[in-house]
Design a protein around this motif. Sequence first.
Motif, PDB file in Angstrom:
ATOM      1  N   LEU A  57     -25.080 -39.347  29.323  1.00 35.90           N
ATOM      2  CA  LEU A  57     -26.424 -39.795  29.682  1.00 35.90           C
ATOM      3  C   LEU A  57     -26.539 -39.999  31.204  1.00 35.90           C
ATOM      4  O   LEU A  57     -27.537 -39.602  31.820  1.00 35.90           O
ATOM      5  CB  LEU A  57     -26.687 -41.116  28.950  1.00 35.90           C
ATOM      6  CG  LEU A  57     -28.069 -41.429  28.432  1.00 35.90           C
ATOM      7  CD1 LEU A  57     -28.636 -40.277  27.632  1.00 35.90           C
ATOM      8  CD2 LEU A  57     -28.031 -42.690  27.578  1.00 35.90           C
ATOM      9  N   ALA A  58     -25.519 -40.601  31.791  1.00 37.62           N
ATOM     10  CA  ALA A  58     -25.524 -40.836  33.242  1.00 37.62           C
ATOM     11  C   ALA A  58     -25.510 -39.507  33.999  1.00 37.62           C
ATOM     12  O   ALA A  58     -26.259 -39.325  34.959  1.00 37.62           O
ATOM     13  CB  ALA A  58     -24.312 -41.688  33.635  1.00 37.62           C
ATOM     14  N   ALA A  59     -24.684 -38.577  33.531  1.00 34.92           N
ATOM     15  CA  ALA A  59     -24.587 -37.278  34.213  1.00 34.92           C
ATOM     16  C   ALA A  59     -25.900 -36.507  34.101  1.00 34.92           C
ATOM     17  O   ALA A  59     -26.314 -35.837  35.041  1.00 34.92           O
ATOM     18  CB  ALA A  59     -23.444 -36.464  33.601  1.00 34.92           C
ATOM     19  N   GLU A  60     -26.565 -36.623  32.973  1.00 33.20           N
ATOM     20  CA  GLU A  60     -27.785 -35.836  32.728  1.00 33.20           C
ATOM     21  C   GLU A  60     -29.036 -36.476  33.321  1.00 33.20           C
ATOM     22  O   GLU A  60     -30.032 -35.798  33.514  1.00 33.20           O
ATOM     23  CB  GLU A  60     -27.987 -35.647  31.216  1.00 33.20           C
ATOM     24  CG  GLU A  60     -26.921 -34.798  30.549  1.00 33.20           C
ATOM     25  CD  GLU A  60     -27.070 -33.320  30.869  1.00 33.20           C
ATOM     26  OE1 GLU A  60     -28.190 -32.808  30.806  1.00 33.20           O
ATOM     27  OE2 GLU A  60     -26.041 -32.688  31.194  1.00 33.20           O
ATOM     28  N   THR A  61     -29.023 -37.785  33.531  1.00 35.45           N
ATOM     29  CA  THR A  61     -30.240 -38.456  34.018  1.00 35.45           C
ATOM     30  C   THR A  61     -30.095 -38.991  35.447  1.00 35.45           C
ATOM     31  O   THR A  61     -31.093 -39.326  36.075  1.00 35.45           O
ATOM     32  CB  THR A  61     -30.617 -39.666  33.124  1.00 35.45           C
ATOM     33  OG1 THR A  61     -29.528 -40.614  33.165  1.00 35.45           O
ATOM     34  CG2 THR A  61     -30.868 -39.247  31.689  1.00 35.45           C
ATOM     35  N   GLY A  62     -28.860 -39.094  35.917  1.00 36.79           N
ATOM     36  CA  GLY A  62     -28.635 -39.632  37.263  1.00 36.79           C
ATOM     37  C   GLY A  62     -28.725 -41.153  37.315  1.00 36.79           C
ATOM     38  O   GLY A  62     -28.693 -41.743  38.398  1.00 36.79           O
ATOM     39  N   ILE A  63     -28.836 -41.814  36.167  1.00 38.66           N
ATOM     40  CA  ILE A  63     -28.896 -43.285  36.150  1.00 38.66           C
ATOM     41  C   ILE A  63     -27.463 -43.822  36.164  1.00 38.66           C
ATOM     42  O   ILE A  63     -26.615 -43.347  35.405  1.00 38.66           O
ATOM     43  CB  ILE A  63     -29.663 -43.787  34.900  1.00 38.66           C
ATOM     44  CG1 ILE A  63     -31.109 -43.292  34.958  1.00 38.66           C
ATOM     45  CG2 ILE A  63     -29.621 -45.314  34.793  1.00 38.66           C
ATOM     46  CD1 ILE A  63     -31.888 -43.484  33.680  1.00 38.66           C
ATOM     47  N   PRO A  64     -27.190 -44.805  37.031  1.00 40.49           N
ATOM     48  CA  PRO A  64     -25.808 -45.298  37.102  1.00 40.49           C
ATOM     49  C   PRO A  64     -25.344 -45.979  35.814  1.00 40.49           C
ATOM     50  O   PRO A  64     -26.153 -46.536  35.071  1.00 40.49           O
ATOM     51  CB  PRO A  64     -25.827 -46.290  38.269  1.00 40.49           C
ATOM     52  CG  PRO A  64     -27.224 -46.461  38.670  1.00 40.49           C
ATOM     53  CD  PRO A  64     -28.084 -45.452  37.985  1.00 40.49           C
ATOM     54  N   LEU A  65     -24.060 -45.917  35.609  1.00 38.34           N
ATOM     55  CA  LEU A  65     -23.425 -46.475  34.421  1.00 38.34           C
ATOM     56  C   LEU A  65     -22.485 -47.585  34.860  1.00 38.34           C
ATOM     57  O   LEU A  65     -21.759 -47.442  35.838  1.00 38.34           O
ATOM     58  CB  LEU A  65     -22.662 -45.336  33.733  1.00 38.34           C
ATOM     59  CG  LEU A  65     -21.499 -45.626  32.793  1.00 38.34           C
ATOM     60  CD1 LEU A  65     -21.981 -46.353  31.559  1.00 38.34           C
ATOM     61  CD2 LEU A  65     -20.840 -44.319  32.383  1.00 38.34           C
ATOM     62  N   GLN A  66     -22.526 -48.689  34.153  1.00 46.57           N
ATOM     63  CA  GLN A  66     -21.632 -49.807  34.459  1.00 46.57           C
ATOM     64  C   GLN A  66     -20.904 -50.155  33.166  1.00 46.57           C
ATOM     65  O   GLN A  66     -21.529 -50.607  32.201  1.00 46.57           O
ATOM     66  CB  GLN A  66     -22.501 -50.956  34.997  1.00 46.57           C
ATOM     67  CG  GLN A  66     -21.807 -52.233  35.350  1.00 46.57           C
ATOM     68  CD  GLN A  66     -20.450 -52.088  35.996  1.00 46.57           C
ATOM     69  OE1 GLN A  66     -19.454 -52.147  35.289  1.00 46.57           O
ATOM     70  NE2 GLN A  66     -20.394 -51.919  37.295  1.00 46.57           N
TER      71      GLN A  66
END
Length: 251
Positions: free
Chosen positions: A160-169
């Motif tokens: 999801l992070a790779a596809e949307t560019g939203i950071p993951l924590q």
Amino acid sequence: MAIRTSSGTISKARRLLRRGREWLPTLCLACHRPLCRSYSLCRECEAELPWLVDACDHCGEELADPAASATCPRCRLDPPGFESCYAPLAYLPPVDKWIVDFKFNANFASGYVLSRILARAMRIRWSDGKRPDLLLPTPLHRSKLRQRGFNQALEIAKVLAAETGIPLQARSLRKSRATAPQTRMQGARKRSANVRSSFELESRQALGNARRIALVDDVVTTMSTVRELSRVLKRAGVEEVEVCCLARAGP
Ligand SMILES: [Zn+2]
Ligand SMILES: [Zn+2]
């Protein structure tokens, strides 16, 4: 993007992911015919999946009467403590088998297909500007993580992070107490008691200035777990919590 888990777990998960990806462009997960796509599911089989079309705008469960209201009767009576829960698919065949294979047999290829489907759905959903500031995977207790070798929610969140560019924590939430599987608990009250106080916010700092959080999970069934996580996040000052998962199962 900050992903910090024990290095052994990460390298094992990466190894498994690579192994799963090796055969990605070759065969469809469902019909086993050769295909050329960035994930291993042909368009025909994808169209046949149990898509959730008319789902409650709060809990994501299929609506019995979509013409009556966009919110199910249960959410109207007792709104969940988070803003929304969304799944593109119902937990029905073949999705249920693929998720079981992913979680319990480390079949990362099936997990990757479903994660890509989720990522595409979320990109569309978040295109109205209401994007979350941060993705947080539902944490596993360390004993479960040791046993399984990876956290399926983290693997989904990575896609999801790779596809949307939203950071993951991956380290701000922690499961501090091992609990019995929710599926063994009968009744909402018991399920809720089972997970109560089993999650902690390990680091408020790791959340930064995030006001809007997307919790990522594989399947949401009873909502007790995501309700509890949402409670922890809101207590820490997070304003909006959205849950996204591969598939939604009925309670
Ligand atoms: Zn196919
Ligand atoms: Zn609902």
